[in-house]
Scaffold this motif. Structure first.
Motif, short mmCIF file in Angstrom:
data_model
loop_
_atom_site.label_atom_id
_atom_site.label_comp_id
_atom_site.label_asym_id
_atom_site.label_seq_id
_atom_site.Cartn_x
_atom_site.Cartn_y
_atom_site.Cartn_z
N VAL A 2 0.87 -1.18 0.00
CA VAL A 2 0.00 0.00 0.00
C VAL A 2 0.90 1.23 0.00
O VAL A 2 1.83 1.30 0.79
CB VAL A 2 -0.89 0.01 1.28
CG1 VAL A 2 -1.77 1.25 1.32
CG2 VAL A 2 -1.73 -1.25 1.36
N PRO A 3 0.63 2.19 -0.90
CA PRO A 3 1.43 3.41 -0.90
C PRO A 3 1.34 4.11 0.45
O PRO A 3 0.28 4.15 1.06
CB PRO A 3 0.79 4.28 -1.99
CG PRO A 3 -0.16 3.41 -2.73
CD PRO A 3 -0.45 2.20 -1.89
N GLU A 4 2.45 4.65 0.93
CA GLU A 4 2.50 5.29 2.25
C GLU A 4 1.40 6.34 2.43
O GLU A 4 0.76 6.42 3.47
CB GLU A 4 3.87 5.95 2.48
CG GLU A 4 4.98 4.98 2.86
CD GLU A 4 4.73 4.29 4.20
OE1 GLU A 4 4.36 4.98 5.18
OE2 GLU A 4 4.91 3.06 4.27
N ASP A 5 1.16 7.15 1.38
CA ASP A 5 0.18 8.24 1.52
C ASP A 5 -1.26 7.74 1.57
O ASP A 5 -2.16 8.46 1.97
CB ASP A 5 0.35 9.27 0.39
CG ASP A 5 0.24 8.63 -0.99
OD1 ASP A 5 0.55 7.43 -1.11
OD2 ASP A 5 -0.17 9.33 -1.93
N LYS A 6 -1.50 6.49 1.16
CA LYS A 6 -2.86 5.96 1.17
C LYS A 6 -3.10 5.00 2.33
O LYS A 6 -4.17 4.45 2.47
CB LYS A 6 -3.14 5.23 -0.15
CG LYS A 6 -3.15 6.15 -1.36
CD LYS A 6 -4.04 5.57 -2.43
CE LYS A 6 -4.20 6.53 -3.61
NZ LYS A 6 -3.11 6.46 -4.56
N ASN A 7 -2.09 4.79 3.14
CA ASN A 7 -2.20 3.83 4.24
C ASN A 7 -2.83 4.49 5.47
O ASN A 7 -2.21 5.31 6.12
CB ASN A 7 -0.81 3.29 4.59
CG ASN A 7 -0.87 2.21 5.66
OD1 ASN A 7 -1.92 1.96 6.24
ND2 ASN A 7 0.26 1.60 5.93
N PRO A 8 -4.10 4.11 5.80
CA PRO A 8 -4.77 4.74 6.94
C PRO A 8 -4.18 4.33 8.29
O PRO A 8 -4.44 4.95 9.30
CB PRO A 8 -6.21 4.26 6.82
CG PRO A 8 -6.13 2.98 6.07
CD PRO A 8 -4.94 3.10 5.16
#
Length: 71
Positions: free
Chosen positions: A55-61
């Motif tokens: 999962v891309p870092e910026d999209k990881n909740p």
């Protein structure tokens, strides 16, 4: 669970019989056929699978918002 302990053997057997009556209606297929279909489906979706590609870092909740330092 708690419920099953309060039931008589007759009630438990009736429950089991009702379950088997439901299961016998299930359509059955050869594993050799369905296994191949499942494998093809999984492979076709692999490009979108976050467990495989991450999962891309910026999209990881669940990413840590801030760090902590021990001094």
């Amino acid at each position: 669970g708690e419920m099953a302990q309060d039931m008589t053997e007759k009630e438990l057997l009736k429950m089991e019989l009702d379950q088997l009556k439901k299961e016998v209606k299930n359509e059955r297929q050869m594993v050799s056929k369905t296994g191949k279909e499942i494998k093809e489906y999984i492979e076709s979706m692999a490009g979108e699978d976050p467990l495989l590609k991450g999962v891309p870092e910026d999209k990881n909740p669940f990413k840590e918002k801030g760090g902590c330092t021990v001094s």
